[in-house]
Design a protein around this motif. Sequence first.
Motif, short mmCIF file in Angstrom:
data_model
loop_
_atom_site.label_atom_id
_atom_site.label_comp_id
_atom_site.label_asym_id
_atom_site.label_seq_id
_atom_site.Cartn_x
_atom_site.Cartn_y
_atom_site.Cartn_z
N THR A 1 0.86 -1.19 0.00
CA THR A 1 0.00 0.00 0.00
C THR A 1 0.90 1.24 0.00
O THR A 1 1.75 1.40 0.88
CB THR A 1 -0.91 0.00 1.24
N PHE A 2 0.69 2.11 -1.00
CA PHE A 2 1.57 3.28 -1.15
C PHE A 2 0.82 4.31 -1.99
O PHE A 2 0.11 3.96 -2.94
CB PHE A 2 2.87 2.86 -1.85
N ASN A 3 0.99 5.61 -1.63
CA ASN A 3 0.31 6.66 -2.40
C ASN A 3 1.31 7.74 -2.78
O ASN A 3 2.50 7.66 -2.48
CB ASN A 3 -0.88 7.22 -1.62
N ASP A 4 0.79 8.77 -3.44
CA ASP A 4 1.68 9.81 -4.00
C ASP A 4 1.90 10.97 -3.04
O ASP A 4 2.11 12.12 -3.47
CB ASP A 4 1.12 10.32 -5.33
N SER A 5 1.90 10.69 -1.77
CA SER A 5 2.11 11.78 -0.81
C SER A 5 3.59 12.10 -0.58
O SER A 5 3.93 12.87 0.31
CB SER A 5 1.43 11.44 0.53
N PHE A 6 4.47 11.50 -1.38
CA PHE A 6 5.88 11.90 -1.32
C PHE A 6 6.02 13.29 -1.96
O PHE A 6 5.10 13.77 -2.66
CB PHE A 6 6.76 10.87 -2.03
N ILE A 7 7.17 13.92 -1.77
CA ILE A 7 7.35 15.29 -2.28
C ILE A 7 8.65 15.39 -3.06
O ILE A 7 9.55 14.57 -2.90
CB ILE A 7 7.36 16.32 -1.13
N LEU B 1 8.04 11.87 -12.35
CA LEU B 1 8.81 11.30 -11.25
C LEU B 1 8.04 10.09 -10.73
O LEU B 1 6.84 10.20 -10.42
CB LEU B 1 8.99 12.33 -10.14
N SER B 2 8.69 8.93 -10.68
CA SER B 2 8.03 7.74 -10.15
C SER B 2 8.80 7.24 -8.94
O SER B 2 10.03 7.33 -8.88
CB SER B 2 7.96 6.64 -11.21
N VAL B 3 8.05 6.73 -7.96
CA VAL B 3 8.65 6.10 -6.79
C VAL B 3 8.03 4.72 -6.66
O VAL B 3 6.80 4.57 -6.62
CB VAL B 3 8.42 6.92 -5.51
N LYS B 4 8.89 3.72 -6.61
CA LYS B 4 8.43 2.32 -6.49
C LYS B 4 8.78 1.81 -5.10
O LYS B 4 9.93 1.89 -4.67
CB LYS B 4 9.09 1.46 -7.56
N LEU C 1 5.43 9.36 7.67
CA LEU C 1 3.98 9.21 7.75
C LEU C 1 3.39 8.79 6.40
O LEU C 1 2.23 8.35 6.33
CB LEU C 1 3.33 10.51 8.22
N SER C 2 4.16 8.93 5.32
CA SER C 2 3.70 8.54 3.98
C SER C 2 4.33 7.23 3.53
O SER C 2 4.29 6.89 2.34
CB SER C 2 4.04 9.65 2.97
N LYS C 3 4.91 6.52 4.46
CA LYS C 3 5.65 5.31 4.11
C LYS C 3 4.73 4.26 3.49
O LYS C 3 3.52 4.23 3.73
CB LYS C 3 6.34 4.73 5.34
N ALA C 4 5.33 3.36 2.71
CA ALA C 4 4.61 2.22 2.15
C ALA C 4 4.36 1.19 3.23
O ALA C 4 5.12 1.08 4.20
CB ALA C 4 5.41 1.60 1.00
N VAL D 1 4.01 4.83 -7.79
CA VAL D 1 3.19 6.04 -7.85
C VAL D 1 4.01 7.12 -8.54
O VAL D 1 5.24 7.11 -8.50
CB VAL D 1 2.73 6.48 -6.46
N THR D 2 3.34 8.05 -9.18
CA THR D 2 4.03 9.04 -10.00
C THR D 2 3.54 10.45 -9.70
O THR D 2 2.44 10.65 -9.17
CB THR D 2 3.82 8.75 -11.50
N LYS D 3 4.40 11.39 -10.08
CA LYS D 3 4.05 12.81 -10.04
C LYS D 3 4.70 13.49 -11.23
O LYS D 3 5.79 13.09 -11.66
CB LYS D 3 4.57 13.47 -8.76
#
Length: 738
Positions: free
Chosen positions: A340-346, A426-429, A378-381, A440-442
Amino acid sequence: MALSGSFYTNVGSGYRLQLEWSATQDITSNTSSVTAKLYWMSLGSPYTVNSSASKDCTISIDGSSSSTSGAGMASLRGNQKKLIYQVTKNVPHNNDGTKSISFDGWFDAEVTLSGTHYSRIKLPTKIYTLNTIPRSSSLSSNPSWIAGEDLPLAISRSSTSFIHTIKLYVNDILIKALNNIETSTTITFSESEYRTIFTQLNQTGSKPSTILLETYQGSNLIGSKEYTGLCKAPSPSKVASGSSFNIGDTVLISLSSANHSFTHDLKLYVGESLIKTYSSVGLEAQWIPTQAEKEEMYATTPNANTVSTRMECITYYQGIQVQSLTSVVGTAIVTNSDPTFNDSFIYKDTNATTLAITENDQYIIQNHSTVLVEIPFLSKAIAINGSTMEYYVATLNGMSISRPYSSSNIVSFDFGSVQTNTSVTLSVKAVDSRGNSTIVTKAVSILEYSSPTLTFSARRSNDFESETILKAGGNLSLLSIGKVPKNRVKTLQYRFKETISPTWSDWVSLSASFVQNGSTYTNSDTPINTSSGLDNLKAWNIEVQVVDLLSSSLSSAIVPVGQPLLFIDSTKKSIGINQFPNAPSSLEVNGNLNVTGGITLGSTGIVQVKEDMLYFNEKPIASANIGTGYLWTGSLFMSPDQSITPTKTISSCPNGWILVWSEYSEEEVRNWDFVFHPIPKYIASNHSGAVSMFSIPVDSIVNVVKELEIYDDRIKGFTDKNATGDTTQATLRYVLEW
């Protein structure tokens, strides 16, 4: 085969000794009662015997002899058939009812017949095969069978009057007896009998099976036969499908079974953990895993998406186990288990210089901003279904950075500057211990930027005067955000120096003469700011620099010594082409002189160049290709019958030909001891065909002489001496242009 017969031996021409036999058979006792009769016979009315004396005779049946004697036994009337002895014997048959029997006999007549005396008259031994007495029937079908199935039996009997009793044993235990069976039957079994059979099999693959076949005629037992085979256990059931499945799905387990009456116990192992047990299952079972069962299965494979399974099946008949358990292996597959992971990274620009220009860390300037990506704790997978989180991979513009997972700290990725000129993704896996991942991407906003372009010219007035005019211009990246430009030209300036000087002038600003219009800037024609321009008798270096808010560009050029294309000096009465003339009454050219036609040298003549040859008054005086090729190659002693024709006549060569000789020894041409002889071309033109002599040293002591006739177009051998004696140590190899 027979039940009667006869045989005889003739005595003289009118007498005979004959044995006749017959038999009756007893099926029950498997015997034949055989009666043999011995006859003394007259074969015609004139053949008589008168004898009152006592005589002996013997009959042998099946090797057993019996004798008798009596007075007048040899006496005969004409045509008389006289019974002289009769014996009956009970003969037993073989176990299979067959029997061959032998007969013989003799008669001690002691008579004289037609002048011949006969003492003992002997019959030859004769063997007869009696009719076979029907015996015990035989089983003609296979005595082996499979438990759980009917047992068909076929009987071959020797008499239609026979009936049979069949007894079936498994492991020496009587299972079933059948009476009054004629030729065939099928044994069927009750559940109780099946239970006994499977009990005796005792989980093995087979046990000995015995069929006892008793043959009766009426109530009399003819005999019995025993047949040994195997009672085979049916194949235990196996899991046909359901051993491979997705963890969490409903699983339909189907069995392949040899008997519809079988029931089964099932055990499902995932990894080495027993997950599910079923009892008394028929041919199918549907398994809907509970949440606890799902979690237990996931726990068996925390680091892989597959885990081996094993389904064990125990087969029963009426509660009695059939053979050993069977097992099949399969695979349990982990599905729907990505983290479970969302795009709340920055992401953000951390370069102070570029931030000062954009005033917004979400805009990234190409090649200059420093991009930092962060995943707050707090946004960790979050890993699911028994796995654990391992690491992250961030990817921006083709560059990937991997960082270990942290549940309590910020995870950062420093990408530095970004080379692309358009907005990128930008993608984070997030990757878990099974290798499952969620991406997830931004979108990252990129402001296209490149250093400002710069072109300029610095040109002398009229191309040779000291006054020099400078003109510059170019383009820059505006870095617009919301149509508002964030970049501008800060400085446009130049400097100069003599090309031979190490020292530059100070920078001179062009700000007073340049204008920026959008992304374009230019300056008006500006004279180089010196008291007297750039001395046209010297060459100068010029550099122009443009500077915007991020970078600068520099361009340089050389202003050469001022010189006209064509200058007429009336004082010196001279003309300079591409230079000022230096000498009086001269034409001076700074560069190459291309002339079509000839050049007249006073009254001497005309010099011309044609193709690769230089001519003076049409006569060749030099060639550009002299020595670059051979006019002839080979190897000749030059005897009178040998001549060569060079590819160019001697008169067309600038000076003539050069003959090249080399050593010839041991019947081979040698590439050493070369000797060169020039031939001036006037020889051929003034003395065509004249004999010329050429001295050739072949070692440090001996010289040989070759004599040749020289013509304009060829060379010919003159004397046989060229090819004899020591002269054969030298051979002509080449003709060169001279």
